[in-house]
Design a protein around this motif. Structure first.
Motif, short mmCIF file in Angstrom:
data_model
loop_
_atom_site.label_atom_id
_atom_site.label_comp_id
_atom_site.label_asym_id
_atom_site.label_seq_id
_atom_site.Cartn_x
_atom_site.Cartn_y
_atom_site.Cartn_z
N UNK A 180 0.85 -1.19 0.00
CA UNK A 180 0.00 0.00 0.00
C UNK A 180 0.89 1.24 0.00
N UNK A 181 0.56 2.18 -0.86
CA UNK A 181 1.31 3.43 -0.97
C UNK A 181 0.34 4.58 -0.80
N UNK A 182 0.60 5.45 0.18
CA UNK A 182 -0.28 6.59 0.41
C UNK A 182 0.52 7.88 0.36
N UNK A 183 -0.09 8.91 -0.21
CA UNK A 183 0.51 10.25 -0.26
C UNK A 183 -0.54 11.24 0.22
N UNK A 184 -0.21 11.99 1.26
CA UNK A 184 -1.12 12.99 1.82
C UNK A 184 -0.42 14.34 1.80
N UNK A 185 -1.07 15.33 1.20
CA UNK A 185 -0.50 16.68 1.12
C UNK A 185 -1.48 17.66 1.76
N UNK A 186 -1.02 18.35 2.79
CA UNK A 186 -1.84 19.32 3.51
C UNK A 186 -1.29 20.73 3.22
N UNK A 187 -2.12 21.55 2.58
CA UNK A 187 -1.72 22.90 2.22
C UNK A 187 -2.50 23.92 3.03
N UNK A 188 -1.87 25.05 3.29
CA UNK A 188 -2.57 26.21 3.82
C UNK A 188 -2.85 27.18 2.68
N UNK A 189 -3.82 28.04 2.88
CA UNK A 189 -4.13 29.04 1.86
C UNK A 189 -2.86 29.82 1.48
N UNK A 223 -0.65 -7.24 -5.85
CA UNK A 223 -1.76 -6.38 -5.47
C UNK A 223 -1.19 -5.07 -4.92
N UNK A 224 -1.43 -3.97 -5.61
CA UNK A 224 -0.98 -2.66 -5.16
C UNK A 224 -2.18 -1.76 -4.93
N UNK A 225 -2.14 -1.03 -3.85
CA UNK A 225 -3.19 -0.05 -3.56
C UNK A 225 -2.54 1.32 -3.36
N UNK A 226 -3.01 2.30 -4.09
CA UNK A 226 -2.51 3.67 -3.98
C UNK A 226 -3.63 4.59 -3.50
N UNK A 227 -3.28 5.45 -2.56
CA UNK A 227 -4.23 6.45 -2.06
C UNK A 227 -3.55 7.81 -2.10
N UNK A 228 -4.27 8.79 -2.61
CA UNK A 228 -3.74 10.15 -2.71
C UNK A 228 -4.76 11.11 -2.13
N UNK A 229 -4.29 12.01 -1.24
CA UNK A 229 -5.17 13.01 -0.64
C UNK A 229 -4.48 14.36 -0.70
#
Length: 314
Positions: free
Chosen positions: A163-172, A197-203
């Protein structure tokens, strides 16, 4: 009142419960059953400070690591007051069953950072127990800060599970440009991605509100993998995103005019995010497309010409 106490025989020591030396979460890969796990983590913090002569410099102000994740010293190929280039190092070079990598980076107000890697990452075949690997990246970008996240491609070998996850949190007011490039199997060696079996999540969020959320599962056994409405049998995919452009429509037109025409890529925008997608068979084509797009978009985003990281040329 007499209090009776149970006393252990002299030849049997009294049992004293002991606190575990480490928690189960800290177990490493020194085991070969379905519970094997080898954790590594890297946490980075960047800020903007004066150098004492009136100039502001983006600094690597904080770094903390556990396991085989490191960074080299910061590089300033754009000048001391320019963008800070940092290379994320994972000496093993790939992920095997039980590996668990966590990368966290925070870019404070006014700082400008480019993160990349020295080589392609490899996702190896799962072990006989089918134990999965995990890679989790979390990036935080403050107001008026800029982050370029440009890792080299990821190569998934046949039989890989994870499982590969990428989370990016931006401010205004934050600016962010990045990409992810994935190649499945090793076609040149006649070793396609036929199992696994690969699972990718991007936020991607702005002030906690979602701008782009995506989840995809890549399993050769699923009909989506070869269906024309899904993966379509493609072995290479890439996504480039950019947030913070002043004129999104003009940037899209510039991309369409500059990039080689092909049915394998397309560009669009949604909720302040410009997205370029590639779906095809050629890893080098995907990389060249993303790099050319970055070289075009970077001046529009930051007002500065693109300076290729030296590590890409080695």
């Amino acid at each position: 009142m007499t209090v009776l106490q149970r006393v252990a025989p002299v030849d049997q020591p009294v049992h004293q419960p002991k606190a575990p030396l480490h928690s189960p979460e800290q177990d490493s890969g020194h085991r070969f059953d379905p519970q094997r796990r080898w954790a590594a983590a890297l946490s980075l913090g960047f800020d903007l400070r004066s150098d004492g002569s009136g100039n502001a410099i983006t600094r690597l102000a904080r770094r903390k690591h556990h396991g085989p994740l490191r960074v080299q010293r910061p590089f300033y190929p754009e000048g001391r007051n320019g963008c800070c280039h940092v290379y994320l190092l994972h000496p093993p070079g790939g992920l095997v069953s039980g590996d668990e990598l966590r990368i966290d980076a925070t870019v404070e107000k006014g700082a400008h950072v480019l993160l990349t890697t020295p080589a392609a990452a490899k996702l190896y075949k799962a072990d006989s127990h089918g134990v999965a690997w995990g890679q989790h990246t979390c990036l935080h970008v403050a107001s008026n800060a800029t982050l370029e996240y440009l890792p080299q491609e990821t190569l998934a070998f046949d039989g890989s599970r994870g499982e590969q996850t990428t989370t990016i949190e931006l401010q205004t007011g934050a600016k962010c440009l990045g990409w992810e490039i994935l190649a499945l199997g090793r076609p040149a060696s006649q070793l396609p991605f036929a199992s696994g079996h690969l699972e990718q999540r991007f936020q991607l969020r702005m002030d906690g509100q979602p701008l782009w959320l995506e989840r995809q599962i890549m399993s050769p056994q699923h009909r989506r993998f070869k269906g024309p409405w899904g993966q379509g049998g493609a072995t290479v995919q890439a996504t480039l995103w950019v947030v913070g452009l002043e004129h999104e429509a003009a940037a899209i037109e510039a991309l369409r005019a500059a990039l080689p025409a092909s049915p394998r890529w397309a560009v669009t925008r949604r909720r302040g995010v410009v997205l370029l997608r590639y779906l095809g068979q050629e890893r080098n084509e995907a990389w060249a497309l993303c790099q050319q797009a970055w070289e075009l978009l970077r001046p529009l985003l930051t007002g500065k010409a693109a300076i290729v990281p030296r590590i890409w040329l080695t």
